[in-house]
Scaffold this active site. Sequence first.
Site, short mmCIF file in Angstrom:
data_model
loop_
_atom_site.label_atom_id
_atom_site.label_comp_id
_atom_site.label_asym_id
_atom_site.label_seq_id
_atom_site.Cartn_x
_atom_site.Cartn_y
_atom_site.Cartn_z
N PRO A 77 1.38 -10.28 -21.71
CA PRO A 77 1.10 -11.72 -21.54
C PRO A 77 1.92 -12.56 -22.53
O PRO A 77 2.09 -13.75 -22.33
CB PRO A 77 -0.39 -11.82 -21.85
CG PRO A 77 -0.93 -10.45 -21.72
CD PRO A 77 0.20 -9.52 -22.06
N GLU A 104 -5.95 -2.88 -25.64
CA GLU A 104 -5.76 -4.27 -26.12
C GLU A 104 -4.28 -4.60 -26.24
O GLU A 104 -3.86 -5.75 -26.21
CB GLU A 104 -6.44 -4.45 -27.48
CG GLU A 104 -7.95 -4.31 -27.43
CD GLU A 104 -8.53 -5.15 -26.27
OE1 GLU A 104 -9.19 -4.57 -25.38
OE2 GLU A 104 -8.21 -6.36 -26.24
N ARG A 142 13.89 -6.68 -3.60
CA ARG A 142 14.21 -7.51 -2.43
C ARG A 142 15.59 -8.16 -2.57
O ARG A 142 16.21 -8.57 -1.59
CB ARG A 142 13.17 -8.61 -2.25
CG ARG A 142 11.76 -8.06 -2.00
CD ARG A 142 10.74 -9.18 -1.89
NE ARG A 142 10.77 -9.76 -0.54
CZ ARG A 142 11.40 -10.87 -0.21
NH1 ARG A 142 12.03 -11.54 -1.14
NH2 ARG A 142 11.40 -11.32 1.03
N ASP A 157 14.33 -17.46 0.82
CA ASP A 157 13.00 -17.49 0.20
C ASP A 157 12.77 -18.76 -0.58
O ASP A 157 13.71 -19.38 -1.06
CB ASP A 157 12.87 -16.33 -0.81
CG ASP A 157 12.57 -15.03 -0.10
OD1 ASP A 157 12.63 -13.99 -0.73
OD2 ASP A 157 12.32 -15.10 1.13
C1 4FV Z 1 0.38 -8.61 -18.46
C2 4FV Z 1 0.67 -9.88 -17.95
C3 4FV Z 1 -0.92 -8.14 -18.93
C4 4FV Z 1 -2.42 -6.88 -21.48
C5 4FV Z 1 -3.12 -5.78 -22.21
C6 4FV Z 1 -2.03 -4.89 -20.27
C7 4FV Z 1 -2.14 -6.38 -20.11
C8 4FV Z 1 -2.94 -4.54 -21.39
N1 4FV Z 1 1.52 -7.91 -18.42
N2 4FV Z 1 1.98 -9.92 -17.61
N3 4FV Z 1 -0.18 -10.94 -17.79
N4 4FV Z 1 -0.91 -6.93 -19.56
O1 4FV Z 1 -1.93 -8.81 -18.78
O2 4FV Z 1 2.47 -8.72 -17.89
O3 4FV Z 1 -2.30 -3.60 -22.18
#
Ligand code: 4FV
Length: 267
Positions: A77, A104, A142, A157
């Site tokens: 994230p 986590e 794609r 697209d």
């Molecule tokens: C995520 C996202 C995501 C966070 C902790 C995996 C998680 C766990 N990855 N974009 N949004 N990953 O939420 O790419 O390890």
Amino acid sequence: MFHEFWNYGIVGRAIAQKHISASTLNIRDCALDKHRVTDDRPYGGGCGMVMKPEPLARAIREAKQQAPSSATILLTPQGRPFNQETARSFAREDGFILVCGRYEGIDERIFYDLVDHEVSIGDYILTGGELAAMIVIEAVTRLIPGVLGGEDSAELDSFSGDLLEHAHFTRPPDFEGQQVPKVLLSGNHREIEKWRFETSVVRTFLKRPDLMENRALTRQEVELLKEWCSRIERIVQAQSACGTDSPSGRQQKRRDHCFGGDKPGSA
Ligand code: 4FV
């Protein structure tokens, strides 16, 4: 999770037709202790577990041996937002290694010299990076030449240009009393292209104005918006001319597909 993914849809076909090759490496197979532990409690306390650095480092180094020229991308994230532009840039690479975290998060020391990029598919929390990796792989695959047959090209697209896609219609011409815009049945390709362009602009203007505000508009787009401005100006002038702020006008809530109405600008 990937077993099905490698054998399904566009990605499955691209692998079968050798447009791409893909493999997975289970991080737990890189945990050398008796119980093959891949996570541990966070230093400093707190809830949840953290992915241990050793198995992950071994897995990434193993992957780099298999794909020395590939960049290592961690799905997190905290990463750069993934969008069509990122997909286009990844599609220009020979390949990439996607690291799917769990728990986590992963031990920070992995970032020091084993992760080249961090990519996020959106501001929400998943349980693992696998689904995010699948989204990246599908979007990039794609764009690989030859993957999408002639019938549907990625060039048309949404986000292939900077506008949302125009409205789509197919048979029947009358669905529950709702018609297909006549221009689409006209066979007049110049008029159809004009209509499609205008519906793309109006949809983008109404649904994703940010896609127009943060870039230079094309001359065509500017002309169209100016034309609408003058049309709206005329309507407003007419309103103030007859000095009515007619309540009927307000109530008149036109349920208009506004993106599919006959006249493209009939928003
Ligand atoms: C995520 C996202 C995501 C966070 C902790 C995996 C998680 C766990 N990855 N974009 N949004 N990953 O939420 O790419 O390890």
